[in-house]
Design a protein around this motif. Structure first.
Motif, PDB file in Angstrom:
ATOM      1  N   GLN A 125     -22.061 -37.983-113.588  1.00 22.54           N
ATOM      2  CA  GLN A 125     -21.792 -36.607-113.973  1.00 22.54           C
ATOM      3  C   GLN A 125     -21.354 -36.562-115.438  1.00 22.54           C
ATOM      4  O   GLN A 125     -20.516 -37.360-115.850  1.00 22.54           O
ATOM      5  CB  GLN A 125     -20.676 -36.012-113.112  1.00 22.54           C
ATOM      6  N   ARG A 136     -16.973 -32.579-117.681  1.00 19.76           N
ATOM      7  CA  ARG A 136     -16.797 -31.133-117.562  1.00 19.76           C
ATOM      8  C   ARG A 136     -15.758 -30.689-118.590  1.00 19.76           C
ATOM      9  O   ARG A 136     -14.629 -31.185-118.602  1.00 19.76           O
ATOM     10  CB  ARG A 136     -16.349 -30.788-116.148  1.00 19.76           C
ATOM     11  N   ASP A 161     -12.243 -29.697-117.676  1.00 18.86           N
ATOM     12  CA  ASP A 161     -11.353 -30.755-117.198  1.00 18.86           C
ATOM     13  C   ASP A 161     -10.823 -31.647-118.322  1.00 18.86           C
ATOM     14  O   ASP A 161      -9.978 -32.504-118.075  1.00 18.86           O
ATOM     15  CB  ASP A 161     -12.085 -31.638-116.180  1.00 18.86           C
ATOM     16  N   SER A 172     -20.984 -26.045-120.566  1.00 21.31           N
ATOM     17  CA  SER A 172     -19.897 -26.322-119.632  1.00 21.31           C
ATOM     18  C   SER A 172     -19.610 -27.821-119.507  1.00 21.31           C
ATOM     19  O   SER A 172     -18.570 -28.211-118.983  1.00 21.31           O
ATOM     20  CB  SER A 172     -20.220 -25.738-118.264  1.00 21.31           C
ATOM     21  N   HIS A 173     -20.564 -28.676-119.976  1.00 19.32           N
ATOM     22  CA  HIS A 173     -20.416 -30.123-119.867  1.00 19.32           C
ATOM     23  C   HIS A 173     -20.811 -30.811-121.180  1.00 19.32           C
ATOM     24  O   HIS A 173     -21.631 -30.286-121.934  1.00 19.32           O
ATOM     25  CB  HIS A 173     -21.304 -30.669-118.749  1.00 19.32           C
TER      26      HIS A 173
END
Length: 185
Positions: free
Chosen positions: A7, A10, A13, A123-124
């Motif tokens: 992943q 993010r 985070d 967003s990432h």
């Protein structure tokens, strides 16, 4: 790519107070997949180590060191050429892209910003994608084996002199004309 993060990071985070460090060292199957994607004969010792940190209130900076050993075909002989790459990489992920000059792209409508390290913030943030992009940009465009040189090939009809590279120069014809006019023929 089993040793790469499955992943991307993010953004929500990520800590705004301290950098988020990462180190990517792809395993052998991942190296083979990246080599195939980039059209390389071989890829070994790929490492991408760095950090993502906040920059201002809404922007982020990714700084990393790329290290890789790549094998590509020589542009002259097609023999394998191995090159060691060491590159610093920086990407700035910005919430608002800078304004572009309306005339910068000319009539074709293509707008390019001078700073190619700027990316729009989503967003990432994906360090693995940045690693592959940085690797592809660092690859030698025309790898050449030691001692490989382009030879000169001359083709012409039997009984005639072949045209050489020297003859194709802009003033080669004038030199021949000068020699004819001065009677040196």
């Amino acid at each position: 790519m089993s040793n790469l993060p499955s992943q991307p990071l993010r953004v929500a985070d990520l800590s705004t107070n301290k950098p988020t460090r990462f180190e990517l060292i792809p395993d052998h199957p991942s190296l083979q997949a990246i080599a195939a994607e980039l059209g390389l004969q071989g890829l070994r010792k790929l490492r991408f180590k760095g950090e993502v940190r906040a920059s201002g209130k809404r922007d982020w900076v990714l700084e990393a060191q790329l290290g890789a050993t790549v094998t590509q075909p020589c542009v002259v002989t097609l023999d394998p050429v191995t090159t060691r790459l060491e590159e610093k990489t920086e990407r700035r992920f910005v919430a608002e892209m800078p304004d572009y000059d309306d005339n910068a792209g000319g009539d074709d409508g293509v707008e390019m910003h001078e700073d190619d390290s700027i990316e729009p913030l989503g967003s990432h943030i994906d360090p693995a994608a940045v690693m592959i992009e940085a690797l592809s940009l660092a690859l030698p465009l025309y790898p050449r084996a030691d001692g490989a040189a382009m030879g000169e090939a001359n083709f012409t009809e039997p009984g005639k002199d072949a045209m050489t590279d020297e003859d194709t120069k802009p003033f080669a014809g004038l030199a021949a004309l000068r020699d004819q006019l001065s009677g040196k023929d």
